[in-house]
Design an enzyme around this catalytic site. Structure first.
Site: not given
Length: 423
Positions: A170, A310, A321, A342, A347, A406
């Protein structure tokens, strides 16, 4: 960047709710959401049955019948946005040197939709253990090889320089642009067409995220399902899309009279070496990437006017975050508006980092911070200024945009006005 300075001079965006740069910004600045029930296939067997789908017609976006037959949906996205970026940047075949022009395309999951569709064909809907390859589309090999994305973009724009695919989950959309800027900075290329694409809304992807309960099951209210930093959030909403950019060396761009959207001033990436999907709550690795990107940009935390988060909408990520911003920016984090797009476009995995770069650049262009939609009940653990519901007029000269993926990937990029004082 410590070598030649690199600027963005053209953009192309294809996102849920907004095809093209203008449509994309209209969606974000209005705080509208593009999340809905999945229409690409029957989602009834799945836990999460919602997504942010792009209303994309390849014919209407200039692709011919051979291109449509040859390319997976994600590859089509990349070519369409690359062409928009080239046109927006005012480039033509006579204004660039082909062997000094390169391509970098980010993707997390490659030709997922094409592979899923073709498996259904060659297995006769999953009935055959031994599949019959004679029923496959002639270009099935290209679906297996993500490098075909870079090749398609290079062919489309006439680029004969470096061509690569960056696949770091990502963070791919940030990392591909960071990689491309590095090639220009060190003199390996003069122009790069860079960005990312993903079209992952397929049964296999939905099943994988269902298995780890990462996506929201708020199927009765898809429009409000993506709610980063909200106390009631319960997972992200899958999306799709692409954003591509024209990157050039600053002085060359000035000489040809190009519009200078922003300088790719600093970039850094880290890995937490901790867990495939887990994050440490202290945000240390993301904070280190932020600090390194600021140092690369030769700027201070106090210069950051806006943080494009993010903001996936999972409790783990949002709290990680928030801690990273506090650690990376110190007290200035509490004075800096933050938002997650998002909440509006979902996403899109590897593509989202580039789509968020586009949002950051447009925030600078318009001096408007896009909102975090659906943020009605802030999580007490997420106690920064997460710009809820409505866009905010805000002087924005320097933007920090970050990504988390990830595998433990953490990336940060600093975008700044090219006329900034580096003294």
């Amino acid at each position: 960047m410590t070598g030649r300075r690199v600027v963005i001079t053209g953009m192309g965006v294809l996102a849920p709710g907004g095809i093209g740069v203008k449509g994309f910004w209209a969606l974000l600045s209005a705080g509208r959401t593009a999340t809905r029930g999945i229409t690409f296939f029957d989602p009834s067997p799945f836990r999460s049955r919602i997504a942010a789908e792009a209303d994309f017609d390849p014919w209407a976006n200039g692709l011919g019948p051979q291109e449509i037959r040859r390319m997976d949906r994600a590859s089509q996205f990349a070519v369409v946005t690359a062409r928009e970026a080239i046109e927006d940047g005012g480039l033509d075949q006579g204004s660039v040197t082909p062997h000094r022009t390169g391509v970098a395309v980010g993707t997390a999951v490659g030709a997922t939709m094409g592979l899923d569709q073709e498996y259904r064909v060659v297995s006769d809907g999953g009935r055959l253990d031994l599949v019959d390859h004679e029923y496959a589309v002639p270009h099935l090999y290209d679906y297996f090889v993500p490098s075909s994305f870079a090749a398609e973009v290079a062919w489309s724009v006439g680029a004969e320089g470096p061509a690569t695919v960056v696949s770091t989950g990502c963070t791919s959309g940030l990392d591909s642009v960071g990689y491309a800027a590095g090639l220009i900075s060190d003199g390996s290329a003069d122009v790069m067409i860079a960005g990312a694409t993903d079209a992952p809304i397929s049964p296999i992807t939905v099943a994988c995220f269902d298995a780890i309960k990462a996506t929201s099951p708020r199927n009765d209210d898809p429009e409000h399902a993506s709610r980063p930093f909200d106390r009631t959030r319960n997972g992200f909403v899958l999306g799709e899309g692409s954003a591509m950019f024209v990157l050039e060396e600053l002085e060359a761009a000035r000489r040809r009279g190009a519009h200078l959207y922003a300088e790719v001033a600093g970039y850094a990436s880290r890995c937490n070496a901790f867990h495939m999907t887990g994050l440490r709550p202290d945000g240390r690795e993301m904070a280190e990437a932020i600090g390194a990107a600021l140092a690369d940009a030769r700027t201070n935390a106090q210069d950051v006017d806006y943080i494009n988060a993010h903001g996936s909408g999972t409790k783990q990520n949002d709290r990680h975050e928030t801690a990273a911003f506090k650690r990376g920016l110190g007290e200035h984090a509490r004075r800096t508006p933050v938002s997650s797009i998002k909440s509006m476009v979902g996403h899109s995995l590897g593509a989202i980092g580039s789509i968020e770069i586009a949002a950051s650049v447009l925030a600078m262009e318009n001096h408007v911070v896009p909102p975090t939609a659906n943020l009605h009940e802030p999580d007490p653990d997420c106690d920064l200024d997460y710009v809820p519901l409505t866009a905010r007029d805000w002087r924005t000269d320097t933007v920090l945009t970050v990504g988390s993926g990830f595998g433990g990937f953490q990336s940060a990029m600093v975008l700044a006005r090219p006329d900034r004082n580096l003294a």
